[in-house]
Motif scaffolding. Structure first.
Motif, PDB file in Angstrom:
ATOM      1  N   GLY A  53      -1.991  -4.620 -25.135  1.00  0.00           N
ATOM      2  CA  GLY A  53      -2.047  -4.770 -26.581  1.00  0.00           C
ATOM      3  C   GLY A  53      -3.182  -5.642 -27.066  1.00  0.00           C
ATOM      4  N   GLN A  54      -2.948  -6.955 -27.126  1.00  0.00           N
ATOM      5  CA  GLN A  54      -3.929  -7.851 -27.710  1.00  0.00           C
ATOM      6  C   GLN A  54      -4.384  -8.957 -26.765  1.00  0.00           C
ATOM      7  N   ARG A  55      -3.954  -8.926 -25.524  1.00  0.00           N
ATOM      8  CA  ARG A  55      -4.325 -10.021 -24.623  1.00  0.00           C
ATOM      9  C   ARG A  55      -4.410  -9.542 -23.168  1.00  0.00           C
ATOM     10  N   TRP A  56      -5.230 -10.275 -22.408  1.00  0.00           N
ATOM     11  CA  TRP A  56      -5.332 -10.041 -20.972  1.00  0.00           C
ATOM     12  C   TRP A  56      -4.303 -10.921 -20.278  1.00  0.00           C
ATOM     13  N   LEU A  57      -3.571 -10.334 -19.330  1.00  0.00           N
ATOM     14  CA  LEU A  57      -2.558 -11.061 -18.576  1.00  0.00           C
ATOM     15  C   LEU A  57      -2.935 -11.074 -17.101  1.00  0.00           C
ATOM     16  N   SER A  58      -2.943 -12.255 -16.499  1.00  0.00           N
ATOM     17  CA  SER A  58      -3.232 -12.373 -15.065  1.00  0.00           C
ATOM     18  C   SER A  58      -2.072 -11.802 -14.272  1.00  0.00           C
ATOM     19  N   ILE A  59      -2.384 -11.155 -13.188  1.00  0.00           N
ATOM     20  CA  ILE A  59      -1.366 -10.585 -12.327  1.00  0.00           C
ATOM     21  C   ILE A  59      -1.060 -11.600 -11.235  1.00  0.00           C
ATOM     22  N   GLY A  60       0.192 -12.048 -11.155  1.00  0.00           N
ATOM     23  CA  GLY A  60       0.595 -12.980 -10.116  1.00  0.00           C
ATOM     24  C   GLY A  60       0.485 -12.325  -8.747  1.00  0.00           C
ATOM     25  N   ASN A  61       0.136 -13.088  -7.751  1.00  0.00           N
ATOM     26  CA  ASN A  61      -0.035 -12.593  -6.378  1.00  0.00           C
ATOM     27  C   ASN A  61      -1.004 -11.416  -6.315  1.00  0.00           C
ATOM     28  N   ASP A  62      -2.083 -11.517  -7.080  1.00  0.00           N
ATOM     29  CA  ASP A  62      -3.064 -10.437  -7.116  1.00  0.00           C
ATOM     30  C   ASP A  62      -3.852 -10.310  -5.808  1.00  0.00           C
ATOM     31  N   HIS A  63      -3.618 -11.213  -4.865  1.00  0.00           N
ATOM     32  CA  HIS A  63      -4.254 -11.078  -3.551  1.00  0.00           C
ATOM     33  C   HIS A  63      -3.812  -9.781  -2.865  1.00  0.00           C
ATOM     34  N   VAL A  64      -2.630  -9.273  -3.209  1.00  0.00           N
ATOM     35  CA  VAL A  64      -2.169  -7.996  -2.647  1.00  0.00           C
ATOM     36  C   VAL A  64      -3.066  -6.861  -3.147  1.00  0.00           C
ATOM     37  N   ILE A  65      -3.379  -6.884  -4.440  1.00  0.00           N
ATOM     38  CA  ILE A  65      -4.276  -5.873  -5.013  1.00  0.00           C
ATOM     39  C   ILE A  65      -5.664  -6.019  -4.393  1.00  0.00           C
ATOM     40  N   GLU A  66      -6.142  -7.254  -4.274  1.00  0.00           N
ATOM     41  CA  GLU A  66      -7.469  -7.507  -3.714  1.00  0.00           C
ATOM     42  C   GLU A  66      -7.565  -7.016  -2.271  1.00  0.00           C
ATOM     43  N   THR A  67      -6.515  -7.245  -1.482  1.00  0.00           N
ATOM     44  CA  THR A  67      -6.509  -6.782  -0.095  1.00  0.00           C
ATOM     45  C   THR A  67      -6.646  -5.265  -0.032  1.00  0.00           C
ATOM     46  N   HIS A  68      -5.904  -4.575  -0.863  1.00  0.00           N
ATOM     47  CA  HIS A  68      -5.979  -3.115  -0.893  1.00  0.00           C
ATOM     48  C   HIS A  68      -7.345  -2.660  -1.405  1.00  0.00           C
ATOM     49  N   TYR A  69      -7.830  -3.293  -2.450  1.00  0.00           N
ATOM     50  CA  TYR A  69      -9.123  -2.944  -3.050  1.00  0.00           C
ATOM     51  C   TYR A  69     -10.263  -3.057  -2.038  1.00  0.00           C
ATOM     52  N   CYS A  70     -10.192  -4.017  -1.140  1.00  0.00           N
ATOM     53  CA  CYS A  70     -11.260  -4.269  -0.171  1.00  0.00           C
ATOM     54  C   CYS A  70     -11.213  -3.344   1.048  1.00  0.00           C
ATOM     55  N   GLN A  71     -10.199  -2.504   1.160  1.00  0.00           N
ATOM     56  CA  GLN A  71     -10.102  -1.596   2.297  1.00  0.00           C
ATOM     57  C   GLN A  71     -10.985  -0.372   2.077  1.00  0.00           C
ATOM     58  N   PRO A  72     -11.844  -0.035   3.020  1.00  0.00           N
ATOM     59  CA  PRO A  72     -12.682   1.157   2.873  1.00  0.00           C
ATOM     60  C   PRO A  72     -11.811   2.391   2.646  1.00  0.00           C
ATOM     61  N   GLY A  73     -12.170   3.193   1.697  1.00  0.00           N
ATOM     62  CA  GLY A  73     -11.448   4.431   1.416  1.00  0.00           C
ATOM     63  C   GLY A  73     -10.284   4.285   0.458  1.00  0.00           C
ATOM     64  N   ALA A  74      -9.901   3.074   0.089  1.00  0.00           N
ATOM     65  CA  ALA A  74      -8.772   2.890  -0.834  1.00  0.00           C
ATOM     66  C   ALA A  74      -9.158   3.437  -2.199  1.00  0.00           C
ATOM     67  N   LYS A  75      -8.319   4.269  -2.761  1.00  0.00           N
ATOM     68  CA  LYS A  75      -8.592   4.882  -4.069  1.00  0.00           C
ATOM     69  C   LYS A  75      -7.888   4.152  -5.200  1.00  0.00           C
ATOM     70  N   GLY A  76      -6.741   3.547  -4.910  1.00  0.00           N
ATOM     71  CA  GLY A  76      -5.986   2.862  -5.940  1.00  0.00           C
ATOM     72  C   GLY A  76      -4.623   2.471  -5.420  1.00  0.00           C
ATOM     73  N   MET A  77      -3.787   1.942  -6.303  1.00  0.00           N
ATOM     74  CA  MET A  77      -2.431   1.559  -5.905  1.00  0.00           C
ATOM     75  C   MET A  77      -1.544   1.455  -7.135  1.00  0.00           C
ATOM     76  N   ASN A  78      -0.251   1.508  -6.909  1.00  0.00           N
ATOM     77  CA  ASN A  78       0.739   1.329  -7.958  1.00  0.00           C
ATOM     78  C   ASN A  78       1.269  -0.097  -7.939  1.00  0.00           C
ATOM     79  N   ILE A  79       1.435  -0.661  -9.115  1.00  0.00           N
ATOM     80  CA  ILE A  79       2.170  -1.907  -9.272  1.00  0.00           C
ATOM     81  C   ILE A  79       3.285  -1.615 -10.261  1.00  0.00           C
ATOM     82  N   TYR A  80       4.297  -2.446 -10.288  1.00  0.00           N
ATOM     83  CA  TYR A  80       5.479  -2.187 -11.097  1.00  0.00           C
ATOM     84  C   TYR A  80       5.846  -3.392 -11.954  1.00  0.00           C
TER      85      TYR A  80
END
Length: 174
Positions: A53-80
């Protein structure tokens, strides 16, 4: 402001047939962010955020996203995030699949330091970094640094190089 986030079991792709599985039953948090304070406070050089909406929200424990993002061939991931339902983050476009929501990856590096970028190619179903040793062969004369330098100079261009007697062309627009 903290908003709850639940991560379910996900598979993180890695090299070859190996993978890392991460299960998290604990509630994670989004925190409203206006600066790099939360990332730098935890000693991180990155921060993943969702725009709601109107603000950016930091994602807690975003190191999980970063780990996946840094893997060769990773296209994306789901968070809930509990209040948003499922959110798919597309790593190629750095966007959320939901058009009403934004996603971004901020980096915070000390002055004079740059991010170490790795460029990879798929060799017999195994991701290898440019310049690394292949089975029964020497390292390529082209390193990840060489590819990154060419990409910075011409992000919409191509890079031609030869390894042994074989010529290659990387098309950065493909």
């Amino acid at each position: 402001m903290k908003l709850p986030l639940y991560l379910t079991k996900m598979s993180l792709r890695g090299f070859g047939n190996s993978y890392l599985e991460y299960e998290e039953d604990e509630e994670e948090n989004y925190e409203q962010s206006t600066s790099s304070q939360s990332a730098s406070a935890r000693g991180s050089h990155f921060e993943w955020q969702l725009y709601e909406g109107q603000r950016w929200l930091s994602i807690g424990n975003d190191h999980v996203i970063e780990t996946h993002y840094c893997q060769p061939g990773a296209k994306g991931m789901n968070i809930y995030p509990s209040h948003m339902g499922q959110v798919y983050i597309d790593f190629d476009q750095i966007e959320a699949q939901n058009a009403a929501m934004g996603v971004r990856r901020l980096t915070f590096l000390p002055q004079g330091q740059s991010e170490d970028i790795g460029w990879y190619f798929k060799d017999d179903l195994i991701w290898r970094e440019y310049g690394s040793l292949g089975p029964g062969q020497g390292s390529s004369s082209v390193s990840s640094g060489d590819v990154e330098q060419q990409y910075i100079l011409r992000p919409q261009g191509t890079f031609h190089f030869t390894v042994g007697s074989t010529s290659y062309t990387l098309d950065f627009t493909a």
